[in-house]
Design a protein around this motif. Structure first.
Motif, mmCIF file in Angstrom:
data_model
loop_
_atom_site.group_PDB
_atom_site.id
_atom_site.type_symbol
_atom_site.label_atom_id
_atom_site.label_comp_id
_atom_site.label_asym_id
_atom_site.label_seq_id
_atom_site.Cartn_x
_atom_site.Cartn_y
_atom_site.Cartn_z
ATOM 1 N N ALA A 1 6.178 -17.021 -10.839
ATOM 2 C CA ALA A 1 6.787 -17.578 -9.197
ATOM 3 C C ALA A 1 7.394 -15.884 -8.998
ATOM 4 O O ALA A 1 7.693 -15.890 -8.107
ATOM 5 N N ALA A 2 8.641 -15.774 -10.051
ATOM 6 C CA ALA A 2 9.649 -15.342 -9.877
ATOM 7 C C ALA A 2 9.888 -13.965 -10.836
ATOM 8 O O ALA A 2 11.358 -13.495 -10.896
ATOM 9 N N SER A 3 9.326 -13.422 -11.753
ATOM 10 C CA SER A 3 9.688 -12.198 -12.419
ATOM 11 C C SER A 3 9.359 -10.951 -12.451
ATOM 12 O O SER A 3 8.949 -10.722 -10.948
ATOM 13 N N ASP A 4 9.347 -10.189 -12.773
ATOM 14 C CA ASP A 4 9.895 -8.890 -12.086
ATOM 15 C C ASP A 4 8.507 -8.653 -11.886
ATOM 16 O O ASP A 4 7.602 -7.215 -11.024
ATOM 17 N N THR A 5 8.033 -8.564 -13.025
ATOM 18 C CA THR A 5 6.026 -7.995 -13.789
ATOM 19 C C THR A 5 5.216 -9.021 -12.036
ATOM 20 O O THR A 5 4.982 -7.914 -11.462
ATOM 21 N N THR A 6 6.129 -9.709 -11.314
ATOM 22 C CA THR A 6 4.632 -10.514 -10.247
ATOM 23 C C THR A 6 5.206 -9.415 -9.160
ATOM 24 O O THR A 6 4.676 -9.136 -8.148
ATOM 25 N N LEU A 7 6.914 -9.802 -8.793
ATOM 26 C CA LEU A 7 7.708 -9.041 -8.249
ATOM 27 C C LEU A 7 7.234 -7.682 -7.638
ATOM 28 O O LEU A 7 7.228 -7.243 -6.488
ATOM 29 N N PHE A 8 6.851 -6.676 -8.877
ATOM 30 C CA PHE A 8 6.937 -5.261 -8.628
ATOM 31 C C PHE A 8 5.464 -5.168 -8.383
ATOM 32 O O PHE A 8 4.526 -4.233 -7.354
ATOM 33 N N ALA A 9 3.990 -5.815 -8.327
ATOM 34 C CA ALA A 9 2.734 -5.658 -8.494
ATOM 35 C C ALA A 9 3.110 -6.390 -6.797
ATOM 36 O O ALA A 9 2.157 -5.618 -6.114
ATOM 37 N N ALA A 10 3.710 -7.480 -6.654
ATOM 38 C CA ALA A 10 3.422 -7.705 -4.848
ATOM 39 C C ALA A 10 4.118 -6.516 -4.128
ATOM 40 O O ALA A 10 2.643 -6.590 -2.627
ATOM 41 N N ALA A 11 4.628 -5.995 -4.229
ATOM 42 C CA ALA A 11 5.029 -4.346 -4.076
ATOM 43 C C ALA A 11 4.060 -3.203 -4.088
ATOM 44 O O ALA A 11 4.384 -2.572 -3.081
ATOM 45 N N ALA A 12 3.182 -3.332 -5.036
ATOM 46 C CA ALA A 12 2.300 -2.094 -5.387
ATOM 47 C C ALA A 12 1.073 -2.615 -4.279
ATOM 48 O O ALA A 12 0.685 -2.383 -3.623
ATOM 49 N N ALA A 13 1.185 -4.201 -4.193
ATOM 50 C CA ALA A 13 -0.283 -4.876 -3.414
ATOM 51 C C ALA A 13 -0.432 -4.594 -2.126
ATOM 52 O O ALA A 13 -1.326 -4.000 -1.503
ATOM 53 N N ALA A 14 1.095 -4.647 -1.288
ATOM 54 C CA ALA A 14 1.403 -4.386 0.371
ATOM 55 C C ALA A 14 2.063 -3.193 0.045
ATOM 56 O O ALA A 14 1.544 -3.177 1.645
ATOM 57 N N GLY A 15 1.419 -1.826 -0.737
ATOM 58 C CA GLY A 15 1.450 -0.703 -0.389
ATOM 59 C C GLY A 15 3.106 0.140 -0.138
ATOM 60 O O GLY A 15 3.373 1.168 0.323
ATOM 61 N N ILE A 16 4.120 -1.130 -0.376
ATOM 62 C CA ILE A 16 5.255 -0.746 -1.022
ATOM 63 C C ILE A 16 5.981 0.782 -1.353
ATOM 64 O O ILE A 16 6.698 1.205 -1.312
ATOM 65 N N THR A 17 5.266 0.040 -2.325
ATOM 66 C CA THR A 17 5.348 1.384 -3.940
ATOM 67 C C THR A 17 3.947 1.615 -4.314
ATOM 68 O O THR A 17 2.786 0.648 -4.010
ATOM 69 N N ALA A 18 4.192 2.751 -4.853
ATOM 70 C CA ALA A 18 3.028 3.042 -5.337
ATOM 71 C C ALA A 18 2.532 2.507 -6.489
ATOM 72 O O ALA A 18 1.371 3.237 -6.667
ATOM 73 N N GLY A 19 3.054 1.922 -6.951
ATOM 74 C CA GLY A 19 2.807 1.476 -8.501
ATOM 75 C C GLY A 19 3.913 -0.110 -8.479
ATOM 76 O O GLY A 19 5.018 -0.013 -7.510
ATOM 77 N N ALA B 1 12.446 0.890 -10.090
ATOM 78 C CA ALA B 1 13.437 1.990 -8.830
ATOM 79 C C ALA B 1 12.492 2.290 -7.274
ATOM 80 O O ALA B 1 13.482 2.261 -6.487
ATOM 81 N N GLN B 2 11.290 2.435 -7.205
ATOM 82 C CA GLN B 2 10.926 2.388 -5.870
ATOM 83 C C GLN B 2 10.725 1.264 -4.780
ATOM 84 O O GLN B 2 11.094 1.591 -4.024
ATOM 85 N N LEU B 3 11.209 0.158 -5.331
ATOM 86 C CA LEU B 3 11.665 -0.580 -4.278
ATOM 87 C C LEU B 3 12.816 -1.202 -4.088
ATOM 88 O O LEU B 3 13.110 -1.515 -3.426
#
Length: 409
Positions: free
Chosen positions: A277-295, A299-301
């Protein structure tokens, strides 16, 4: 952990007295010898003997200025004792998923130099082989004129510090890895390995908040979610060499919806585990899926959060809510004097820590003061401090024994 002949009882007493003097100077230095004797309960002659040894070993030095009014004894003026800032250093190695941190620390746990080495997506033997080949030259360049007395190596997952083994680290694909022996062979240094949450707990006890020496809980949230517990200045190490596995604590909410139940399955087979629920892996994947970051990229988030992107802010806030709920459960069970959170975004902006604290206070059945919850204050140095902490902990616990196997100038 490197092995050596166990010290005899006389050596035990000598080390205990040396440790008492060294810790007193750490806490109160610069300090007169007479004051050290008063605080430790040792005789003036015992303090003098230990001081001679600790100065010879490079741990202490006498400051050039007098110790000050009210501290002088009959005879020649006393020069105050302090930790020697220039002669010795400890090396640290934090092995994470995106990068490895190599650092040198002084005797107060301050980072002298830090270098981050990208892992380029490598795991398993593909990560370790080039690291072992490069590390000796890298440490030699970083150390300058200092003598490096030991190497600490920390990472996430299940780590056995007594045998020097990484028992299990899922993201790095390590099982029963004899990391201590491999690093000792590569560097010819005494090596101490540990879990990074336990190492950060030890650093807090040595150099941080005074309440940490009574009791504390440490939560580390990164690609791996780990926790550690300390009582009366001792970091808990349970069988088999784990403090606990907080990553599988069941929590409600996801980074995309704090009111929804998680549908992502943990490697343990269950739903709703904190590590998912709270790991970096989950957080960064959600940001990429939402188009917030390129991947999936930290650093991008972080850049998106800093520029006020509302979608990025929601993801980080939702994770803060999940963390606050987990910490409330943990604090209600353990009831510690201090709770320390190591997480990137709460260290980046105190407003994110406020979200964690508010949820913590709301969810705690003990209604604990949210002021006992702090975040690591070391910023970008936090992983470097964790890396060096196992060696520094051994040095302050058994200084003479710890330096017996260390290289000398």
């Amino acid at each position: 952990m490197t092995t050596s002949t166990a010290p005899r009882s006389g050596d035990d007493r000598r080390d205990a007295n040396a440790a008492a003097v060294l810790r007193t100077v750490l806490d109160h230095g610069p300090i007169a010898r007479s004051r050290v004797a008063a605080l430790t309960g040792l005789s003036a002659s015992a303090v003098s003997r230990q001081t001679v040894d600790l100065v010879r070993l490079g741990l202490l030095h006498e400051r050039p200025e007098p110790a000050g009014p009210g501290t002088r004894a009959p005879g020649r003026p006393q020069l105050p004792l302090d930790l020697d800032p220039d002669r010795l250093a400890v090396a640290g190695l934090h092995i994470g998923l995106p990068f490895t941190t190599v650092a040198l620390l002084d005797l107060r746990g301050r980072v002298l130099v830090r270098k981050e080495v990208p892992n380029h997506g490598r795991t398993g033997p593909g990560l370790l082989r080039p690291l072992l080949a490069r590390l000796p030259r890298l440490l030699d360049r970083l150390r300058g004129d200092r003598t490096v007395v030991g190497l600490g190596a920390v990472t996430g997952g299940s780590v056995d510090p007594q045998r020097g083994l990484i028992i299990r680290h899922d993201p790095l694909e390590w099982r029963d890895l004899p990391l201590s022996a491999l690093l000792a062979d590569a560097t010819a240094l005494p090596v101490q390995v540990d879990n990074h949450a336990r190492a950060l707990t030890l650093a807090e006890i040595l150099f941080g908040h005074p309440a940490a020496r009574r009791s504390m809980v440490q939560l580390f949230v990164g690609h791996v979610v780990d926790a550690a517990l300390a009582v009366a200045g001792t970091v808990h190490l349970g069988p088999p060499s784990v403090t606990g596995d907080l990553g599988h604590l069941p929590v409600s909410g996801t980074v995309t919806d704090p009111d929804a139940d998680s549908r992502e399955r943990c490697h343990c087979g269950r739903l709703g585990c904190l590590s998912v629920a709270a790991s970096d892996t989950t957080l960064f994947a959600a940001a990429a899926a939402a188009g917030i970051t390129a991947g999936p990229d930290r650093a991008q988030l972080a850049a998106a959060v800093r520029r006020g992107d509302p979608a990025a802010g929601r993801l980080v806030r939702n994770r803060a809510l999940i963390i606050g709920r987990a910490l409330a459960l943990l604090a209600d069970v353990v009831n510690p004097d201090l709770v320390v959170l190591t997480e990137h975004f709460t260290a980046l902006d105190p407003a994110h820590l406020d979200v964690v604290r508010a949820e913590f206070a709301l969810r705690s059945h003990l209604h604990r003061d949210a002021g006992l919850l702090i975040t690591q204050r070391r910023g970008r140095d936090v992983l470097a401090v964790a890396a060096g902490a196992p060696v520094l902990g051994e040095l302050y616990a058994r200084p003479v024994h710890a330096l017996a196997a260390a290289p000398r100038p």
